[in-house]
Design a protein around this motif. Structure first.
Motif, PDB file in Angstrom:
ATOM      1  N   SER A  48       1.288  -0.817   0.616  1.00  0.00           N
ATOM      2  CA  SER A  48       0.319   0.295   0.098  1.00  0.00           C
ATOM      3  C   SER A  48       0.932   0.767  -0.355  1.00  0.00           C
ATOM      4  O   SER A  48       2.188   1.630   0.151  1.00  0.00           O
ATOM      5  N   TRP A  49       0.416   2.280  -0.455  1.00  0.00           N
ATOM      6  CA  TRP A  49       0.842   3.824  -0.137  1.00  0.00           C
ATOM      7  C   TRP A  49      -0.109   4.731   0.056  1.00  0.00           C
ATOM      8  O   TRP A  49      -1.095   4.721  -0.115  1.00  0.00           O
ATOM      9  N   TYR A  50       0.584   5.928   0.803  1.00  0.00           N
ATOM     10  CA  TYR A  50       0.406   6.905   1.776  1.00  0.00           C
ATOM     11  C   TYR A  50       0.314   7.499   0.506  1.00  0.00           C
ATOM     12  O   TYR A  50       1.467   7.923   0.358  1.00  0.00           O
ATOM     13  N   LEU A 102       5.772  -2.692   2.435  1.00  0.00           N
ATOM     14  CA  LEU A 102       5.687  -3.922   1.921  1.00  0.00           C
ATOM     15  C   LEU A 102       5.445  -4.683   3.119  1.00  0.00           C
ATOM     16  O   LEU A 102       6.366  -4.260   4.376  1.00  0.00           O
ATOM     17  N   LEU A 103       4.954  -6.293   2.909  1.00  0.00           N
ATOM     18  CA  LEU A 103       4.518  -6.727   3.445  1.00  0.00           C
ATOM     19  C   LEU A 103       5.219  -8.388   2.907  1.00  0.00           C
ATOM     20  O   LEU A 103       4.475  -8.364   1.861  1.00  0.00           O
ATOM     21  N   PHE A 104       6.776  -8.674   2.857  1.00  0.00           N
ATOM     22  CA  PHE A 104       6.323 -10.259   2.229  1.00  0.00           C
ATOM     23  C   PHE A 104       6.303 -11.117   3.301  1.00  0.00           C
ATOM     24  O   PHE A 104       6.644 -10.965   5.199  1.00  0.00           O
ATOM     25  N   ASP A 105       5.729 -12.543   2.919  1.00  0.00           N
ATOM     26  CA  ASP A 105       4.985 -13.912   3.838  1.00  0.00           C
ATOM     27  C   ASP A 105       6.962 -14.922   4.117  1.00  0.00           C
ATOM     28  O   ASP A 105       7.147 -14.815   3.177  1.00  0.00           O
ATOM     29  N   ALA A 143       8.061  -0.954   9.905  1.00  0.00           N
ATOM     30  CA  ALA A 143       6.267  -0.496   9.855  1.00  0.00           C
ATOM     31  C   ALA A 143       6.520  -0.710  11.631  1.00  0.00           C
ATOM     32  O   ALA A 143       6.905  -1.904  12.675  1.00  0.00           O
ATOM     33  N   LYS A 144       5.722   0.456  12.267  1.00  0.00           N
ATOM     34  CA  LYS A 144       5.955  -0.210  13.919  1.00  0.00           C
ATOM     35  C   LYS A 144       3.947  -0.364  14.309  1.00  0.00           C
ATOM     36  O   LYS A 144       3.522  -0.979  15.178  1.00  0.00           O
ATOM     37  N   THR A 145       3.186  -0.545  13.386  1.00  0.00           N
ATOM     38  CA  THR A 145       2.194  -0.582  13.632  1.00  0.00           C
ATOM     39  C   THR A 145       1.126  -1.445  12.634  1.00  0.00           C
ATOM     40  O   THR A 145       2.149  -1.664  10.961  1.00  0.00           O
ATOM     41  N   GLY A 146       0.389  -1.943  12.420  1.00  0.00           N
ATOM     42  CA  GLY A 146      -0.256  -2.494  11.573  1.00  0.00           C
ATOM     43  C   GLY A 146      -0.507  -1.915  10.361  1.00  0.00           C
ATOM     44  O   GLY A 146      -1.589  -0.784  10.344  1.00  0.00           O
ATOM     45  N   VAL A 199       7.796  -3.568   6.031  1.00  0.00           N
ATOM     46  CA  VAL A 199       8.759  -2.104   6.313  1.00  0.00           C
ATOM     47  C   VAL A 199       8.297  -1.733   5.024  1.00  0.00           C
ATOM     48  O   VAL A 199       6.928  -0.777   4.406  1.00  0.00           O
ATOM     49  N   ALA A 200       8.901   0.136   5.621  1.00  0.00           N
ATOM     50  CA  ALA A 200       8.209   1.279   4.901  1.00  0.00           C
ATOM     51  C   ALA A 200       9.442   1.399   4.267  1.00  0.00           C
ATOM     52  O   ALA A 200      10.812   1.784   3.997  1.00  0.00           O
ATOM     53  N   ILE A 201       9.668   2.387   3.165  1.00  0.00           N
ATOM     54  CA  ILE A 201       9.949   2.513   1.784  1.00  0.00           C
ATOM     55  C   ILE A 201       9.847   4.173   1.573  1.00  0.00           C
ATOM     56  O   ILE A 201       8.221   4.766   1.434  1.00  0.00           O
ATOM     57  N   THR A 202      10.249   5.085   2.310  1.00  0.00           N
ATOM     58  CA  THR A 202      10.124   6.479   2.871  1.00  0.00           C
ATOM     59  C   THR A 202      11.384   7.519   2.135  1.00  0.00           C
ATOM     60  O   THR A 202      12.501   6.568   1.994  1.00  0.00           O
ATOM     61  N   ASP A 203      10.729   8.838   1.943  1.00  0.00           N
ATOM     62  CA  ASP A 203      12.223   9.608   2.067  1.00  0.00           C
ATOM     63  C   ASP A 203      12.987   9.251   3.379  1.00  0.00           C
ATOM     64  O   ASP A 203      12.751   9.493   4.512  1.00  0.00           O
ATOM     65  N   ASN A 204      14.194  10.372   2.495  1.00  0.00           N
ATOM     66  CA  ASN A 204      14.770   9.511   4.512  1.00  0.00           C
ATOM     67  C   ASN A 204      14.961  11.476   4.581  1.00  0.00           C
ATOM     68  O   ASN A 204      14.196  12.591   4.373  1.00  0.00           O
ATOM     69  N   PRO A 205      14.258  11.162   6.619  1.00  0.00           N
ATOM     70  CA  PRO A 205      13.675  12.601   7.146  1.00  0.00           C
ATOM     71  C   PRO A 205      14.953  13.746   6.743  1.00  0.00           C
ATOM     72  O   PRO A 205      14.386  14.937   7.347  1.00  0.00           O
TER      73      PRO A 205
END
Length: 355
Positions: A48-50, A102-105, A143-146, A199-205
């Motif tokens: 998913s993406w936000y 992303l969530l991997f099995d 990721a820290k939450t579902g 795992v979150a693929i995001t921008d470097n803070p």
């Protein structure tokens, strides 16, 4: 000249020969060649993406719009990451303009394994709008939450929180997209009773100035996406059960099944409230065995005469007694030979008795 090439025997074989033990060939081979790393493919189970541009709750009503607004720069089913970081505004937290999850099995990886490599390769969709990919400062965070997946961009207000720091791995550009190794992050997913939140693929803070956008896809490539994982299995007996992947771990193999796990069989519940003496009868006591008494045969005294001697002595006494009685009986006639000394002595005795 023929030269013999020396061969070094495995230590297991030398130890077996020194101890006089002949081990089977398969055992020697297994000891000489220990199990090495294992490489598997783990599939993407959800994504998913936000997006900050996606409207969330309408005003203060808490009601979300009936349908998501598509981003024209991102084809349906694709994922996107864009920066730079934006401050918190209008009830939205600070963060990038777009962020992908992303969530991997990982159920194929045994619990307790040591992950040495967990490489994710993300393709870039040429139909999406990717701006300044060279300046993309993307990192992978925990990721820290579902969260749940979706085909369109989700509202940024519902984005799960993630944990990013200076040690977060950075994405590297390739000819077809981007790649990142999240071995340290994924190691947490294979610990006992661990949860896999993805795992979150995001921008470097740290990126507050450079604008960019990267679109991952197309959707057909993301559906079959799999990460390449290399791990070292745990030692034998050190917890080699498959990873639950966020699900409560199954009971151990040797655990007794509960009544609920036996379909079609009614099991009466165990009685409760019984005294401890009834519920668990004491173990029977066994009287200690009497100590064994050592018995020994006493040998005969070597100074005492043998049994044969006593028998011969009794016979001699009986013989002498019988002879004496016979000789003393006057009724017994004895033929005397005057020519013998014994007869002469007896005749003299008789003469004296008649006087």
């Amino acid at each position: 000249m023929l030269r013999l090439r020396s061969t070094r025997l495995p230590r297991a074989l030398l130890a077996a020969a020194a101890g006089g033990v002949l081990l089977p060939v398969p055992m020697l081979l297994s000891s000489a060649h220990a199990a090495g790393p294992v490489t598997v493919k783990v599939p993407l189970s959800q994504a998913s993406w936000y997006w900050r541009g996606q409207p969330g709750a309408i005003g203060s009503t808490g009601i979300a719009p009936p349908a998501a607004v598509p981003d024209p720069a991102v084809p349906a089913g694709d994922l996107a990451v864009s920066g730079p970081e934006a401050p918190a505004a209008a009830g939205l937290p600070a963060g990038p303009l777009a962020e992908t999850y992303l969530l991997f099995d990982v159920t194929a990886i045994p619990v307790g394994s040591t992950i040495t490599s967990f490489v994710i390769s993300l393709p870039v969709d040429a139909k999406g709008v990717t701006a300044d990919p060279e300046g993309a400062a993307m990192i992978a965070c925990s990721a820290k939450t579902g969260w749940s997946g979706g085909g369109q961009a989700a509202a940024y207000g519902g984005k799960p929180s993630d944990s990013c720091d200076v040690h977060s791995p950075k994405l590297k550009a390739t000819q077809s997209g981007y790649t990142v190794d999240i071995a340290d992050l994924a190691q947490r997913w294979v610990k006992p009773n661990a949860l896999n939140l993805g795992v979150a693929i995001t921008d470097n803070p740290a990126n507050n100035l450079t604008p960019y956008q990267v679109v991952f896809g197309p959707a057909s490539s993301l559906i079959g996406l799999a990460a390449s994982v290399t791990y070292v299995p745990p030692p034998a007996g050190g917890g080699s059960a498959p990873n639950a992947g966020g699900v409560a771990p199954a009971p151990p193999v040797n655990a007794a099944p509960s009544p609920q796990t036996l379909p079609g069989i009614a099991v009466a519940p165990a009685p409760t409230g019984l005294p401890a003496q009834v519920a668990q009868p004491p173990a029977p006591t066994v009287a200690p065995a009497a100590p064994a008494v050592a018995m020994s045969m006493r040998s005969a005294d070597p100074s005492s005469p043998p049994l044969g001697f006593w028998i011969a002595l009794v016979l001699v006494v009986l013989l002498l007694g019988t002879t004496t009685v016979v000789l003393a009986d006057p009724r017994v006639s004895v033929s005397l030979n005057p020519d013998r000394g014994v007869a002469k002595a007896l005749r003299s005795r008789l003469t004296l008795m008649h006087r």
